[in-house]
Design a protein around this motif. Structure first.
Motif, PDB file in Angstrom:
ATOM      1  N   GLU A  19       0.684  -1.140  -0.100  1.00  0.00           N
ATOM      2  CA  GLU A  19      -0.057   0.061  -0.021  1.00  0.00           C
ATOM      3  C   GLU A  19       0.657   1.280   0.238  1.00  0.00           C
ATOM      4  O   GLU A  19       0.287   2.377  -0.503  1.00  0.00           O
ATOM      5  CB  GLU A  19      -0.708  -0.126   1.138  1.00  0.00           C
ATOM      6  N   GLU A  20       2.114   1.103   0.656  1.00  0.00           N
ATOM      7  CA  GLU A  20       2.785   2.392   0.561  1.00  0.00           C
ATOM      8  C   GLU A  20       3.716   2.531  -0.781  1.00  0.00           C
ATOM      9  O   GLU A  20       4.037   3.713  -0.872  1.00  0.00           O
ATOM     10  CB  GLU A  20       4.115   2.103   1.862  1.00  0.00           C
ATOM     11  N   VAL A  85       2.974  -1.151 -10.008  1.00  0.00           N
ATOM     12  CA  VAL A  85       2.189  -0.678 -11.291  1.00  0.00           C
ATOM     13  C   VAL A  85       0.881  -1.828 -11.141  1.00  0.00           C
ATOM     14  O   VAL A  85       0.311  -2.083 -12.296  1.00  0.00           O
ATOM     15  CB  VAL A  85       2.858  -1.233 -12.424  1.00  0.00           C
ATOM     16  N   ARG A  86       0.551  -2.027  -9.917  1.00  0.00           N
ATOM     17  CA  ARG A  86      -0.778  -2.800  -9.789  1.00  0.00           C
ATOM     18  C   ARG A  86      -2.035  -2.378 -10.196  1.00  0.00           C
ATOM     19  O   ARG A  86      -2.197  -1.108 -10.484  1.00  0.00           O
ATOM     20  CB  ARG A  86      -0.578  -3.232  -8.245  1.00  0.00           C
ATOM     21  N   ARG A  87      -2.940  -3.203 -10.597  1.00  0.00           N
ATOM     22  CA  ARG A  87      -4.216  -2.851 -10.468  1.00  0.00           C
ATOM     23  C   ARG A  87      -5.007  -2.852  -9.398  1.00  0.00           C
ATOM     24  O   ARG A  87      -4.744  -3.560  -8.278  1.00  0.00           O
ATOM     25  CB  ARG A  87      -4.776  -3.879 -11.440  1.00  0.00           C
ATOM     26  N   PRO A  88      -6.133  -2.188  -9.392  1.00  0.00           N
ATOM     27  CA  PRO A  88      -7.099  -2.116  -8.331  1.00  0.00           C
ATOM     28  C   PRO A  88      -7.713  -3.505  -8.141  1.00  0.00           C
ATOM     29  O   PRO A  88      -7.499  -4.477  -9.123  1.00  0.00           O
ATOM     30  CB  PRO A  88      -8.025  -1.059  -8.634  1.00  0.00           C
ATOM     31  N   GLY A 109      -6.386   3.435  -1.691  1.00  0.00           N
ATOM     32  CA  GLY A 109      -6.643   4.655  -0.984  1.00  0.00           C
ATOM     33  C   GLY A 109      -5.172   5.145  -0.982  1.00  0.00           C
ATOM     34  O   GLY A 109      -4.308   4.234  -0.924  1.00  0.00           O
ATOM     35  N   ALA A 110      -5.031   6.680  -0.694  1.00  0.00           N
ATOM     36  CA  ALA A 110      -3.614   7.037  -0.766  1.00  0.00           C
ATOM     37  C   ALA A 110      -3.311   7.469   1.086  1.00  0.00           C
ATOM     38  O   ALA A 110      -4.308   7.946   1.460  1.00  0.00           O
ATOM     39  CB  ALA A 110      -3.605   8.210  -1.548  1.00  0.00           C
ATOM     40  N   MET A 113      -3.943   7.394   6.465  1.00  0.00           N
ATOM     41  CA  MET A 113      -5.190   7.169   7.037  1.00  0.00           C
ATOM     42  C   MET A 113      -6.486   6.896   6.182  1.00  0.00           C
ATOM     43  O   MET A 113      -7.497   6.843   6.476  1.00  0.00           O
ATOM     44  CB  MET A 113      -5.526   8.590   7.705  1.00  0.00           C
ATOM     45  N   ALA A 114      -5.956   6.653   4.732  1.00  0.00           N
ATOM     46  CA  ALA A 114      -7.151   6.427   3.861  1.00  0.00           C
ATOM     47  C   ALA A 114      -7.743   5.055   3.810  1.00  0.00           C
ATOM     48  O   ALA A 114      -7.048   4.154   3.993  1.00  0.00           O
ATOM     49  CB  ALA A 114      -6.382   6.777   2.399  1.00  0.00           C
ATOM     50  N   ARG A 115      -8.976   5.296   3.478  1.00  0.00           N
ATOM     51  CA  ARG A 115      -9.651   4.081   3.598  1.00  0.00           C
ATOM     52  C   ARG A 115      -9.748   3.699   2.125  1.00  0.00           C
ATOM     53  O   ARG A 115      -9.861   4.309   1.245  1.00  0.00           O
ATOM     54  CB  ARG A 115     -11.171   4.290   4.009  1.00  0.00           C
ATOM     55  N   PRO A 116     -10.075   2.155   1.827  1.00  0.00           N
ATOM     56  CA  PRO A 116     -10.218   1.997   0.415  1.00  0.00           C
ATOM     57  C   PRO A 116     -11.633   2.419  -0.149  1.00  0.00           C
ATOM     58  O   PRO A 116     -12.371   2.398   0.790  1.00  0.00           O
ATOM     59  CB  PRO A 116     -10.198   0.169   0.470  1.00  0.00           C
TER      60      PRO A 116
END
Ligand code: SAH
Ligand code: SF4
Length: 405
Positions: A19-20, A85-88, A109-110, A113-116
């Protein structure tokens, strides 16, 4: 004097979690240049490396640094450690009987603290084209009374990467990259060529309220050395954010669609409340000034057909009078009902009568055939299914919690 304390050994930096890692999808060339410089690519090879990456991302559609075979293994490792370069995640894929496909995508999410967030993207194959309808925001701040998305508060703007990723996922799932084949049973345009040949920014959200992300995303989609969609095959639809229309034309230069829906301010105030701020006359003035406007580059006026509300012959004649002098076509959209909506779609004969009046005045007036209604993928229905999905998830969760008590 005591000996200086030894520096403690430097702990190796912890590897970034998935995620980071910054996604490179959606960065323009300047952004990619900065990303490569940050992992130590020397100045003299930056240009070449950027164009290699660009090709892998947008011509070949790879989703893994390991596949980028003309990039040295060490550099690939560096890139892998810092970037993605991942996809959602594809949470759901639905295929309508008419070949329309709808994907529910989850973005991580970025920021810490971001939620998906979840977003819907729709693909509509026709005989001679395949149109991808992309979303620009999650929810919408505007509250058009006939639109289901309008009942859902804005969660957040999508990033440029999240907008571009919708195109990449569609092409993944359709097998629309060189050397890949569509999965069995996929209905694609018969005319050959690209399966995703057209893009419309007509999904969830108001694109001109997210200009800073929509602009780079559409410029990437139109880049001749990448995704390569002609700007004539990309349409941005707005409910009428007047101060941004000219900029959209000058800086993005794609085709413009205006959600007009009414010919009198009192009625448009009700249907498209943004009209209170930017009334019809101001909106049409902005259209007349749209950069590049010509007979070859017409504005599309979208007009949702609401029974007994905006669909009389007098409305059609007034529409023709209002748009005089603007190279235009009028797209009549049969209203797509949603649970709780208070409108009905006009009768078919009424829609045809309306179209005929506009047509006789010299404007093309195609009636948009509703597509994918069985999977709630038609205009204005987006998000409803995912809300239901969440309701189901909630029930499952409640059942689980209940059983633990
Ligand atoms: N926010 C932008 C783009 C997304 S909406 C805009 O409003 O233009 C895309 C189109 O679908 C708009 O013309 C919108 O008015 C129309 N639309 C919304 N809800 C609809 C519904 N229930 N039935 C038919 N068209 C609808
Ligand atoms: Fe938002 Fe467009 Fe729906 Fe209006 S029609 S609420 S602007 S998405």
């Amino acid at each position: 004097m005591s000996a200086p304390a030894k520096n403690p050994p430097i702990a190796p930096a912890a590897p970034l979690s998935a995620e980071e890692r910054l996604s490179l999808v959606g960065l323009d060339r300047a952004g990619l240049t900065a990303a490569l410089a940050a992992v130590g690519v020397p100045e003299k090879s930056l240009r070449m490396r950027v164009s290699q990456l660009w090709n892998w991302l947008y011509v070949r559609g790879v989703d893994d640094f390991g596949a980028m075979t003309n990039i040295a293994r060490d550099l690939r490792g560096e890139l892998e450690a810092r970037y993605a370069v991942r996809r959602p995640q594809i949470v759901a894929e639905q295929v309508s009987g008419d070949g329309t496909r709808k994907w529910l995508l989850r973005f991580p999410g970025a920021g810490p603290m971001a939620r998906p967030v979840e977003v819907e993207t729709v693909y509509i194959p026709d005989d001679n084209r395949g149109t991808l309808c992309v979303s620009s925001q999650i929810g919408c701040t505007l509250t058009c009374s006939f639109c289901h998305t309008g009942t859902q508060a804005l969660v957040r703007n999508l990033t440029a990467g999240e907008i571009v990723a919708q195109i990449l996922v569609a092409r993944d799932r359709l097998g629309d990259w060189p050397d890949r084949a569509p999965p069995d049973g996929t209905i694609v345009p018969r005319a050959g060529g690209r399966f995703v040949s057209n893009i419309v920014v007509m999904g969830m959200g108001e694109p001109l309220y997210n200009f800073d992300a929509v602009k780079p995303a559409l410029l990437i989609a139109a880049d001749g050395e990448g995704l390569g969609l002609s700007k004539r095959r990309i349409t941005l639809s707005t409910s009428g954010v007047v101060p941004m229309i000219e900029r959209a034309g000058a800086e993005i230069g794609v085709m413009l669609a205006i959600s007009l829906h009414a010919v009198r301010d009192d009625l448009r105030n009700e249907l498209v409340p943004l009209n209170k701020r930017y009334p019809i006359a101001a909106l049409l003035d902005a259209c007349r000034r749209y950069p590049g406007l010509s007979n070859a580059k017409r504005i599309t006026f979208e007009y949702v057909m609401l029974n007994g509300v905006n669909d009389t012959a007098a409305d059609a004649r007034e529409l023709v009078r209002l748009i005089a002098g603007i190279p235009a076509k009028i797209n009549l959209i049969p209203f797509n009902p949603w649970p709780g909506s208070s409108y009905e779609c006009s009768d078919w004969e009424q829609i045809e009568r309306f179209a005929e009046i506009i047509n006789r005045a010299g404007y093309a007036s195609p009636i948009r055939s509703p597509r994918g209604r069985d999977i709630l993928a038609a205009c204005g229905q987006l998000k409803s299914e995912s809300e239901r999905l969440r309701a189901r998830e909630r029930l499952a969760l409640q059942a689980m919690i209940g059983s633990e008590d």
